[in-house]
Design a protein around this motif. Structure first.
Motif: not given
Length: 200
Positions: A9-13, A98-105
């Motif tokens: 659910s943290k994945l974006t495009y 790339s911003g596809a995942l947050p840095g704190d994942i």
């Protein structure tokens, strides 16, 4: 819950522009093609053809999230590529930048295989990891002395997939027959005309 379903659910495009980082059109097209392929073809391998420099490795990483894999096996042709992919998956840097995942994942547990898995204990130990990265020669799945659990991986990713018709590569694909398979290559046709089996 396994790592990739938990963090799906943290994945974006985000789309790359002249002024911002993001995913390139080729990467977005490839990852959506992979997702749509497995809505119809659960068992048939997907073949992803992307030219060198188009960002194939990021798509390889993204596919584990998009397909919500429980445990991933990545096969690479060389030790150098194996190491690069293992390190990249450990830090997820290309997807975070790339911003596809947050840095704190939270990061996945990645195991780079640098020895031959020639006994059952070595195979059983892999269940502690989310991602296994190996060259084919470390995985003697047809050896009489080992019997890798066929359900150990539910996603197999092949880098440089034009090698896959070779016996060592193909025996791995056949052994994990119930796993989804995604084959990545920039050169989908071989000089010996052996077929790369799957759907482009």
């Amino acid at each position: 819950m396994a790592y990739f379903p938990e963090h799906y659910s943290k994945l974006t495009y985000p789309i790359a522009t002249d002024s911002t980082e993001g995913l390139r059109n080729a990467q977005i097209g490839a990852i959506h093609s992979i997702a749509s392929h497995f809505t119809i073809h659960d068992k048939e391998p997907a073949i992803v053809v992307m030219p060198t420099g188009a960002g194939k490795t990021a798509v390889l990483f993204l596919s584990a999230f998009v397909l919500r894999a429980n445990r991933v096996l990545i096969i690479t042709p060389s030790k150098l590529v194996r190491n690069q992919i293992a390190e990249g998956f450990e830090n997820l840097g290309v997807l975070i930048r790339s911003g596809a995942l947050p840095g704190d994942i939270d990061k996945p547990k990645v195991k780079e295989i640098s020895e031959v898995l020639d006994n059952q204990d070595k195979w059983n130990a892999l269940s502690e990891f989310d991602v296994i990265v190996s060259t084919p020669n470390s995985l003697p799945v047809n050896s009489w002395s080992v019997n890798p659990p066929k359900e150990l991986f539910d996603l197999v990713l092949i880098d440089e997939a034009h090698h896959s018709p070779a016996h060592t590569w193909n025996s791995i694909l056949k052994h994990f027959q119930d796993a989804k398979k995604v084959l990545f290559t920039a050169t989908p046709f071989r000089r010996d005309r052996k077929e790369i089996k799957g759907s482009f």
